[in-house]
Design a protein around this motif. Structure first.
Motif, PDB file in Angstrom:
ATOM      1  N   LYS A  29      17.657  -6.690 -11.981  1.00 25.91           N
ATOM      2  CA  LYS A  29      17.932  -7.449 -10.779  1.00 25.91           C
ATOM      3  C   LYS A  29      17.202  -6.891  -9.561  1.00 25.91           C
ATOM      4  CE  LYS A  29      22.019  -9.099  -8.294  1.00 25.91           C
ATOM      5  NZ  LYS A  29      23.467  -8.974  -8.210  1.00 25.91           N
ATOM      6  N   LYS A  30      16.696  -5.658  -9.672  1.00 23.81           N
ATOM      7  CA  LYS A  30      16.043  -4.994  -8.552  1.00 23.81           C
ATOM      8  C   LYS A  30      14.877  -5.827  -8.040  1.00 23.81           C
ATOM      9  CE  LYS A  30      13.182  -1.483  -8.987  1.00 23.81           C
ATOM     10  NZ  LYS A  30      12.621  -0.190  -9.304  1.00 23.81           N
ATOM     11  N   SER A  31      14.792  -5.941  -6.735  1.00 23.55           N
ATOM     12  CA  SER A  31      13.709  -6.715  -6.145  1.00 23.55           C
ATOM     13  C   SER A  31      12.815  -5.803  -5.319  1.00 23.55           C
ATOM     14  CB  SER A  31      14.272  -7.836  -5.265  1.00 23.55           C
ATOM     15  OG  SER A  31      14.993  -7.275  -4.197  1.00 23.55           O
ATOM     16  N   THR A  32      11.651  -6.317  -5.010  1.00 20.32           N
ATOM     17  CA  THR A  32      10.716  -5.553  -4.198  1.00 20.32           C
ATOM     18  C   THR A  32      10.678  -6.135  -2.794  1.00 20.32           C
ATOM     19  OG1 THR A  32       8.882  -6.951  -4.873  1.00 20.32           O
ATOM     20  CG2 THR A  32       9.270  -4.971  -6.182  1.00 20.32           C
ATOM     21  N   ILE A  33      10.239  -5.345  -1.858  1.00 17.46           N
ATOM     22  CA  ILE A  33      10.129  -5.781  -0.474  1.00 17.46           C
ATOM     23  C   ILE A  33       8.655  -6.015  -0.169  1.00 17.46           C
ATOM     24  CG2 ILE A  33      10.531  -5.157   1.929  1.00 17.46           C
ATOM     25  CD1 ILE A  33      12.785  -3.332   0.922  1.00 17.46           C
ATOM     26  N   LYS A  34       8.338  -7.178   0.381  1.00 17.50           N
ATOM     27  CA  LYS A  34       6.956  -7.492   0.723  1.00 17.50           C
ATOM     28  C   LYS A  34       6.718  -7.132   2.183  1.00 17.50           C
ATOM     29  CE  LYS A  34       6.632 -11.204  -2.600  1.00 17.50           C
ATOM     30  NZ  LYS A  34       6.417 -12.625  -2.833  1.00 17.50           N
ATOM     31  N   PHE A  35       5.736  -6.291   2.417  1.00 19.13           N
ATOM     32  CA  PHE A  35       5.409  -5.846   3.757  1.00 19.13           C
ATOM     33  C   PHE A  35       4.113  -6.469   4.262  1.00 19.13           C
ATOM     34  CE2 PHE A  35       8.084  -2.288   2.290  1.00 19.13           C
ATOM     35  CZ  PHE A  35       9.005  -2.264   3.321  1.00 19.13           C
ATOM     36  N   SER A  36       3.659  -7.558   3.666  1.00 12.22           N
ATOM     37  CA  SER A  36       2.376  -8.147   4.046  1.00 12.22           C
ATOM     38  C   SER A  36       2.371  -8.609   5.510  1.00 12.22           C
ATOM     39  CB  SER A  36       2.024  -9.301   3.122  1.00 12.22           C
ATOM     40  OG  SER A  36       3.046 -10.281   3.156  1.00 12.22           O
ATOM     41  N   LYS A  37       3.478  -9.184   5.965  1.00 14.17           N
ATOM     42  CA  LYS A  37       3.543  -9.646   7.348  1.00 14.17           C
ATOM     43  C   LYS A  37       3.459  -8.460   8.314  1.00 14.17           C
ATOM     44  CE  LYS A  37       6.386 -12.494  10.400  1.00 14.17           C
ATOM     45  NZ  LYS A  37       7.628 -13.281  10.511  1.00 14.17           N
ATOM     46  N   GLN A  38       4.204  -7.382   8.008  1.00 16.17           N
ATOM     47  CA  GLN A  38       4.187  -6.201   8.864  1.00 16.17           C
ATOM     48  C   GLN A  38       2.825  -5.514   8.835  1.00 16.17           C
ATOM     49  OE1 GLN A  38       6.593  -6.982   6.741  1.00 16.17           O
ATOM     50  NE2 GLN A  38       8.557  -6.872   7.800  1.00 16.17           N
ATOM     51  N   LEU A  39       2.167  -5.519   7.676  1.00 13.92           N
ATOM     52  CA  LEU A  39       0.841  -4.913   7.568  1.00 13.92           C
ATOM     53  C   LEU A  39      -0.183  -5.686   8.389  1.00 13.92           C
ATOM     54  CD1 LEU A  39       0.657  -3.929   3.790  1.00 13.92           C
ATOM     55  CD2 LEU A  39       0.635  -2.397   5.758  1.00 13.92           C
ATOM     56  N   SER A  40      -0.093  -7.010   8.373  1.00 11.02           N
ATOM     57  CA  SER A  40      -1.044  -7.796   9.156  1.00 11.02           C
ATOM     58  C   SER A  40      -0.826  -7.571  10.650  1.00 11.02           C
ATOM     59  CB  SER A  40      -0.935  -9.274   8.810  1.00 11.02           C
ATOM     60  OG  SER A  40       0.311  -9.795   9.209  1.00 11.02           O
ATOM     61  N   ILE A  41       0.426  -7.477  11.083  1.00 12.79           N
ATOM     62  CA  ILE A  41       0.718  -7.203  12.494  1.00 12.79           C
ATOM     63  C   ILE A  41       0.196  -5.826  12.884  1.00 12.79           C
ATOM     64  CG2 ILE A  41       2.590  -6.797  14.161  1.00 12.79           C
ATOM     65  CD1 ILE A  41       4.175  -8.973  12.638  1.00 12.79           C
ATOM     66  N   ALA A  42       0.408  -4.839  12.010  1.00 15.24           N
ATOM     67  CA  ALA A  42      -0.058  -3.484  12.295  1.00 15.24           C
ATOM     68  C   ALA A  42      -1.579  -3.437  12.376  1.00 15.24           C
ATOM     69  CB  ALA A  42       0.444  -2.521  11.236  1.00 15.24           C
ATOM     70  N   SER A  43      -2.256  -4.152  11.478  1.00 16.74           N
ATOM     71  CA  SER A  43      -3.720  -4.143  11.519  1.00 16.74           C
ATOM     72  C   SER A  43      -4.243  -4.842  12.775  1.00 16.74           C
ATOM     73  CB  SER A  43      -4.301  -4.788  10.260  1.00 16.74           C
ATOM     74  OG  SER A  43      -3.943  -6.142  10.194  1.00 16.74           O
ATOM     75  N   GLN A  44      -3.551  -5.882  13.228  1.00 12.26           N
ATOM     76  CA  GLN A  44      -3.945  -6.544  14.468  1.00 12.26           C
ATOM     77  C   GLN A  44      -3.787  -5.588  15.668  1.00 12.26           C
ATOM     78  OE1 GLN A  44      -1.503 -10.026  14.686  1.00 12.26           O
ATOM     79  NE2 GLN A  44      -2.689 -11.148  13.151  1.00 12.26           N
ATOM     80  N   ILE A  45      -2.702  -4.843  15.683  1.00 13.90           N
ATOM     81  CA  ILE A  45      -2.459  -3.889  16.761  1.00 13.90           C
ATOM     82  C   ILE A  45      -3.538  -2.804  16.744  1.00 13.90           C
ATOM     83  CG2 ILE A  45      -0.884  -2.083  17.587  1.00 13.90           C
ATOM     84  CD1 ILE A  45       1.415  -3.902  16.605  1.00 13.90           C
ATOM     85  N   LEU A  46      -3.866  -2.300  15.557  1.00 10.67           N
ATOM     86  CA  LEU A  46      -4.891  -1.254  15.452  1.00 10.67           C
ATOM     87  C   LEU A  46      -6.266  -1.796  15.824  1.00 10.67           C
ATOM     88  CD1 LEU A  46      -3.720   0.542  12.185  1.00 10.67           C
ATOM     89  CD2 LEU A  46      -3.536   1.374  14.535  1.00 10.67           C
ATOM     90  N   ALA A  47      -6.546  -3.045  15.459  1.00  9.49           N
ATOM     91  CA  ALA A  47      -7.838  -3.644  15.827  1.00  9.49           C
ATOM     92  C   ALA A  47      -7.942  -3.808  17.334  1.00  9.49           C
ATOM     93  CB  ALA A  47      -8.004  -4.983  15.126  1.00  9.49           C
ATOM     94  N   LYS A  48      -6.853  -4.213  17.939  1.00  9.24           N
ATOM     95  CA  LYS A  48      -6.825  -4.383  19.382  1.00  9.24           C
ATOM     96  C   LYS A  48      -7.000  -3.028  20.104  1.00  9.24           C
ATOM     97  CE  LYS A  48      -4.172  -7.446  21.904  1.00  9.24           C
ATOM     98  NZ  LYS A  48      -2.868  -8.007  22.355  1.00  9.24           N
TER      99      LYS A  48
END
Length: 51
Positions: A29-48
């Motif tokens: 039943k264990k599920s995984t957590i998707k961090f794709s949205k947070q990773l894209s936000i972080a990469s945008q912040i780092l690019a900026k």
């Protein structure tokens, strides 16, 4: 003076089978957590920030 060593509780027969089946069900039943949205936000912040 020595301290007595306590016995370790051990599950036997039906209790052990029930515990194991519940553990296996929890693993399946264990599920995984998707961090794709947070990773894209972080990469945008780092690019900026040009880092």
């Amino acid at each position: 003076m020595a301290i007595a060593i306590k016995n370790i509780p051990v599950l036997k027969e039906d209790a052990a089978i029930k515990f194991d089946s519940n553990a296996q069900a929890a693993i399946k039943k264990k599920s995984t957590i998707k961090f794709s949205k947070q990773l894209s936000i972080a990469s945008q912040i780092l690019a900026k920030a040009k880092i």
